[in-house]
Design a protein around this motif. Structure first.
Motif, short mmCIF file in Angstrom:
data_model
loop_
_atom_site.label_atom_id
_atom_site.label_comp_id
_atom_site.label_asym_id
_atom_site.label_seq_id
_atom_site.Cartn_x
_atom_site.Cartn_y
_atom_site.Cartn_z
N ILE A 85 0.84 -1.20 0.00
CA ILE A 85 0.00 0.00 0.00
C ILE A 85 0.87 1.25 0.00
O ILE A 85 0.61 2.22 -0.73
N MET A 86 1.92 1.24 0.82
CA MET A 86 2.85 2.37 0.85
C MET A 86 3.53 2.57 -0.51
O MET A 86 3.73 3.70 -0.96
N MET A 87 3.89 1.47 -1.14
CA MET A 87 4.54 1.54 -2.45
C MET A 87 3.60 2.17 -3.49
O MET A 87 4.02 3.00 -4.31
N ALA A 88 2.34 1.74 -3.46
CA ALA A 88 1.36 2.28 -4.41
C ALA A 88 1.16 3.78 -4.20
O ALA A 88 1.00 4.54 -5.16
N TRP A 89 1.23 4.20 -2.95
CA TRP A 89 1.02 5.61 -2.59
C TRP A 89 2.14 6.50 -3.13
O TRP A 89 1.92 7.64 -3.52
N GLN A 90 3.38 5.98 -3.14
CA GLN A 90 4.51 6.80 -3.59
C GLN A 90 5.28 6.13 -4.74
O GLN A 90 6.49 6.24 -4.83
N TRP A 91 4.54 5.46 -5.60
CA TRP A 91 5.14 4.68 -6.69
C TRP A 91 6.08 5.51 -7.55
O TRP A 91 7.18 5.07 -7.91
N ASP A 92 5.68 6.71 -7.91
CA ASP A 92 6.49 7.55 -8.80
C ASP A 92 7.83 7.97 -8.19
O ASP A 92 8.76 8.33 -8.92
N LYS A 93 7.93 7.91 -6.86
CA LYS A 93 9.16 8.33 -6.19
C LYS A 93 10.13 7.18 -5.93
O LYS A 93 11.30 7.41 -5.63
N LEU A 94 9.63 5.96 -6.03
CA LEU A 94 10.46 4.80 -5.72
C LEU A 94 11.52 4.59 -6.80
O LEU A 94 11.24 4.70 -7.99
N VAL A 95 12.71 4.24 -6.34
CA VAL A 95 13.84 4.05 -7.27
C VAL A 95 13.90 2.62 -7.79
O VAL A 95 14.21 2.38 -8.95
N ASN A 96 13.57 1.66 -6.92
CA ASN A 96 13.69 0.24 -7.29
C ASN A 96 12.36 -0.50 -7.11
O ASN A 96 12.31 -1.58 -6.53
N ALA A 97 11.29 0.10 -7.61
CA ALA A 97 9.95 -0.46 -7.38
C ALA A 97 9.80 -1.87 -7.95
O ALA A 97 9.24 -2.75 -7.30
N GLU A 98 10.30 -2.10 -9.16
CA GLU A 98 10.15 -3.41 -9.79
C GLU A 98 10.87 -4.49 -8.99
O GLU A 98 10.36 -5.60 -8.80
N GLU A 99 12.07 -4.18 -8.50
CA GLU A 99 12.82 -5.14 -7.71
C GLU A 99 12.11 -5.43 -6.38
O GLU A 99 12.10 -6.58 -5.91
N MET A 100 11.49 -4.41 -5.80
CA MET A 100 10.75 -4.61 -4.55
C MET A 100 9.55 -5.52 -4.76
O MET A 100 9.24 -6.35 -3.91
N ILE A 101 8.88 -5.39 -5.89
CA ILE A 101 7.76 -6.28 -6.21
C ILE A 101 8.25 -7.70 -6.39
O ILE A 101 7.64 -8.67 -5.91
#
Length: 323
Positions: free
Chosen positions: A33-49
């Protein structure tokens, strides 16, 4: 416990997920939920998923193995896997909190107000000896052995409470991780380098904003860089340390939980063996620049609260429902 006891099939095996697995999944969903909230700011979103998908798959694979062979060994495997996953969850807090402005200047100023100085800056200067530095480094890296010894003791000597001990310890970790995500404090080893030790010594604590969004350089621990434990600590930090998780000190907090769990066993020798490392740990967190002194104090207080709170949760709500 005999070796053969590890393979004896349990008469009343647990059908569903364990409490430690449910708490891990709850944390996973919360961070999604936190990731979805700040998705555009995340640097490694795909790796976190990707990491989260792996954790879910391995968790259910371990559950499936236990259902096929419900014995102590597969139970230990299920809980051990969740403990090992902590090495993945920890750097994850950095990915989530570095999108927010850093708050070290507030905590550094509070440290100055409380103590009239910065203990982390002065401790190594007052105690510069190589043997003392080695002692502090040894104490700090005893963090993982302390947890391992405690859980192994419960598994071997108090198997009926093994899940309780694991739940209290793992849940404490996740509570700390949630705090770290919402409270972006990196600690002295990162902030002192970013702000400048001359500024800190002069009582000036600049707001460095989003510095850690793109920087992760840190100060090395004081003392003899050629020392065995100093070198080991440096290797551990190079492998997994991030500018996150300073307040409160989870090192102090979790080892406080460990000591209280050891007292719960009423094994005098277990506590006697663990206690010296715990005491050194509390001082080491400040000595090696990992934490402000207020972080260590907060870790002691929060660890005590988490122990009694989570032990009560387990005994009142979880254990009755698992029987």
């Amino acid at each position: 416990m005999k070796i053969t006891d590890l393979f004896i099939l349990e008469k009343k095996s647990q059908r569903g997920l364990l409490a430690v697995e449910w708490i891990a999944i709850a944390y996973l969903l919360l961070t999604l939920i936190m990731m979805a909230w700040q998705w555009d700011k995340l640097v490694n979103a795909e790796e976190m998923i990707k990491v989260r998908m792996q954790i879910v798959l391995i968790t259910f694979a371990a559950w499936g193995l236990y259902r096929l062979v419900p014995c102590r060994l597969t139970m230990f495997l299920r809980i051990g896997i969740q403990m090992l996953f902590l090495s993945l969850w920890y750097p994850d807090t950095y990915e989530l909190n570095r999108t927010s402005p850093n708050l070290d200047h507030i905590f550094a100023e509070y440290e100055q107000t409380v103590f009239g100085c910065h203990p982390a800056l002065l401790f190594s200067q007052k105690m510069p000896w190589d043997w003392f530095s080695e002692l502090m480094c040894m104490g700090y890296i005893s963090y993982f052995p302390l947890m391992s010894v405690l859980l192994l003791y419960y598994f071997i000597k108090r198997y009926q409470e093994f899940q309780m001990a694991a739940f209290v310890m793992l849940s404490s970790f996740f509570i700390y991780y949630v705090i770290f995500i919402f409270l972006p404090v990196a600690g002295p080893q990162f902030y002192y380098l970013a702000a400048g030790t001359d500024q800190i010594a002069a009582g000036i604590f600049p707001n460095i904003g989003d510095w850690f969004l793109t920087h992760s350089e840190r100060m090395t621990a004081p003392g003899n860089a050629d020392g065995f434990f100093h070198h080991l600590l440096d290797s551990v930090h190079n492998a997994g340390e991030r500018p996150t998780a300073a307040f409160p000190s989870s090192h102090v907090g979790i080892t406080t939980v460990v000591i209280l769990l050891s007292l719960h066993t009423r094994s005098r020798w277990l506590t006697i063996c663990l206690l010296p490392f715990y005491i050194i740990m509390c001082f080491a967190t400040v000595y090696i620049y990992a934490h402000y002194a207020v972080d260590a104090i907060a870790g002691l207080i929060s660890g005590t609260i988490f122990y009694f709170m989570l032990k009560k949760v387990y005994s009142s709500y979880i254990k009755p429902n698992s029987q």
